[in-house]
Design a protein around this motif. Structure first.
Motif, short mmCIF file in Angstrom:
data_model
loop_
_atom_site.label_atom_id
_atom_site.label_comp_id
_atom_site.label_asym_id
_atom_site.label_seq_id
_atom_site.Cartn_x
_atom_site.Cartn_y
_atom_site.Cartn_z
N GLN A 122 32.51 70.76 3.64
CA GLN A 122 33.60 71.28 4.16
C GLN A 122 34.75 71.28 5.56
OE1 GLN A 122 34.13 73.80 1.78
NE2 GLN A 122 36.50 73.91 2.99
N ALA A 123 33.84 70.77 6.66
CA ALA A 123 35.11 70.73 7.96
C ALA A 123 35.29 69.36 7.54
CB ALA A 123 33.36 70.52 9.46
N ALA A 124 35.20 68.03 7.22
CA ALA A 124 36.05 67.04 7.27
C ALA A 124 36.99 67.19 6.11
CB ALA A 124 34.57 66.29 5.99
N LEU A 129 39.58 65.04 8.94
CA LEU A 129 39.04 64.05 10.48
C LEU A 129 37.88 63.91 9.93
CD1 LEU A 129 41.28 66.52 13.00
CD2 LEU A 129 41.58 64.28 12.41
N THR A 130 36.84 63.06 10.47
CA THR A 130 35.32 63.00 10.19
C THR A 130 35.12 63.53 11.60
OG1 THR A 130 36.07 60.13 10.50
CG2 THR A 130 33.89 61.08 11.28
N TYR A 131 33.82 64.25 10.00
CA TYR A 131 32.40 65.30 10.99
C TYR A 131 31.47 64.50 12.09
CZ TYR A 131 29.66 69.61 11.75
OH TYR A 131 28.74 70.31 11.90
N LEU A 132 31.29 64.23 12.76
CA LEU A 132 29.76 64.27 13.33
C LEU A 132 29.39 65.24 14.26
CD1 LEU A 132 27.86 61.53 13.87
CD2 LEU A 132 29.39 60.76 16.03
N GLY A 133 28.48 65.20 14.16
CA GLY A 133 27.68 66.49 13.97
C GLY A 133 26.01 66.43 13.50
N VAL A 135 30.57 62.71 7.70
CA VAL A 135 31.01 62.62 6.69
C VAL A 135 32.76 62.24 7.68
CG1 VAL A 135 32.25 64.59 5.10
CG2 VAL A 135 30.19 64.86 6.43
N VAL A 136 32.94 61.30 6.63
CA VAL A 136 34.42 60.66 6.74
C VAL A 136 35.47 60.95 4.82
CG1 VAL A 136 35.59 58.21 7.31
CG2 VAL A 136 33.28 58.62 8.21
N PRO A 137 36.43 61.45 5.36
CA PRO A 137 37.57 61.78 3.69
C PRO A 137 37.81 60.31 4.18
CG PRO A 137 38.41 62.93 6.43
CD PRO A 137 36.83 62.37 6.39
N VAL A 138 38.22 60.40 2.86
CA VAL A 138 39.12 59.54 2.13
C VAL A 138 40.36 59.88 1.68
CG1 VAL A 138 40.17 57.26 0.57
CG2 VAL A 138 37.37 58.06 1.11
N LEU A 139 41.80 60.07 2.01
CA LEU A 139 42.77 60.63 1.60
C LEU A 139 44.22 60.01 1.77
CD1 LEU A 139 43.05 62.53 5.64
CD2 LEU A 139 41.82 63.80 3.14
N GLN A 185 27.45 54.46 17.11
CA GLN A 185 28.72 54.51 16.58
C GLN A 185 29.43 53.26 15.61
OE1 GLN A 185 31.20 56.12 17.31
NE2 GLN A 185 32.79 55.49 16.71
N THR A 186 29.00 52.24 15.69
CA THR A 186 29.15 51.55 14.58
C THR A 186 29.36 51.98 13.09
OG1 THR A 186 26.67 50.69 14.77
CG2 THR A 186 28.51 49.54 16.06
N LEU A 187 28.48 52.55 12.96
CA LEU A 187 28.52 52.85 11.47
C LEU A 187 29.69 53.85 11.41
CD1 LEU A 187 26.98 53.43 9.05
CD2 LEU A 187 25.68 55.61 9.72
N VAL A 188 29.91 54.72 13.32
CA VAL A 188 30.94 56.23 12.69
C VAL A 188 32.64 55.28 12.71
CG1 VAL A 188 32.52 57.23 14.06
CG2 VAL A 188 29.81 57.37 13.63
N THR A 189 32.55 54.03 12.92
CA THR A 189 33.63 52.61 12.70
C THR A 189 34.14 52.81 11.19
OG1 THR A 189 33.29 52.40 15.15
CG2 THR A 189 34.40 50.78 14.18
N GLU A 190 32.21 51.41 11.12
CA GLU A 190 32.81 50.64 9.75
C GLU A 190 32.74 51.76 8.41
OE1 GLU A 190 28.64 49.15 9.25
OE2 GLU A 190 29.30 47.94 10.56
N LEU A 191 32.14 52.82 8.12
CA LEU A 191 33.23 54.08 7.38
C LEU A 191 34.36 54.91 7.42
CD1 LEU A 191 29.30 55.69 6.99
CD2 LEU A 191 30.47 54.29 5.96
N GLN A 192 34.45 54.86 8.56
CA GLN A 192 36.07 54.84 9.25
C GLN A 192 37.04 53.97 8.08
OE1 GLN A 192 36.21 56.01 12.69
NE2 GLN A 192 36.22 57.85 13.16
N ASP A 193 36.65 53.03 8.77
CA ASP A 193 37.21 51.30 8.23
C ASP A 193 37.17 51.58 6.70
OD1 ASP A 193 39.37 48.82 8.80
OD2 ASP A 193 36.46 47.67 8.54
#
Length: 128
Positions: A38-40, A45-49, A77-81, A101-109
Motif C-alpha cells: 500500500q505504501a508503494a 515510490l520505492t518502499y524499503l523497510g 516494493v517497487v511500483p511500475v507507474l 542496494q544492488t537489488l534496489v537499483t536493479e528492481l527500480q531499473d
C-alpha cells in the motif's frame, strides 16, 4: 520476488521467482489499510523497510503463500507507474536483513523499463 498486477484495489499475483504453496495467480491482496504494498502504491515510490503495520496482516498472507519462514525483517516494493498510476508492484525480500542496494537499483531499473514498454504498447495501440 513477486510481480503483482494492480487491479480494482487489489495486488494480484502474476509471476513469482520461487515456488509458492498455491499458484501465484490465486494470491490477491487488498490495497487498503497499512502495508508495504500500500505504501508503494499510494506514494508511487520505492518502499524499503519493515512492515509499516505492527500486525502485518497483508504481509503475513504474502509470506504464508511464499512459505517465508522466518518472516523477513525488511522488504522492498517497487511500483511500475503508467501516467502516475501504479499498474504493477514488484515485491522482494531477502532472508536475514535488508535487501542490498544492488537489488534496489536493479528492481527500480526493471520498473522503469516496464513503464517504457507499457507506454510503447499504448502508443502502438492508439496508432493502429
Amino acid at each position: 520476488l513477486v510481480m503483482f498486477i494492480v487491479r480494482e484495489g487489489n495486488a494480484i499475483g502474476w509471476r513469482a521467482s520461487v515456488p509458492t504453496r498455491e499458484p501465484i495467480e490465486r494470491l490477491s491482496l487488498p490495497l487498503g489499510g497499512i502495508s508495504a504494498l500500500q505504501a508503494a502504491h499510494d506514494s508511487g515510490l520505492t518502499y524499503l523497510g519493515p512492515s509499516p503495520s505492527p500486525a502485518r496482516p497483508i504481509e503475513a498472507t504474502l509470506w504464508a503463500a511464499l512459505g517465508a519462514e522466518p518472516p523477513p525483517l525488511e522488504m522492498l516494493v517497487v511500483p511500475v507507474l503508467v501516467k502516475q498510476r501504479p499498474v504493477n508492484l514488484v515485491y522482494a525480500h531477502t532472508l536475514g536483513g535488508t535487501p542490498p542496494q544492488t537489488l534496489v537499483t536493479e528492481l527500480q531499473d526493471l520498473a522503469a523499463r516496464a513503464q517504457t514498454a507499457y507506454l510503447r504498447l499504448i502508443r502502438q495501440t492508439r496508432g493502429s
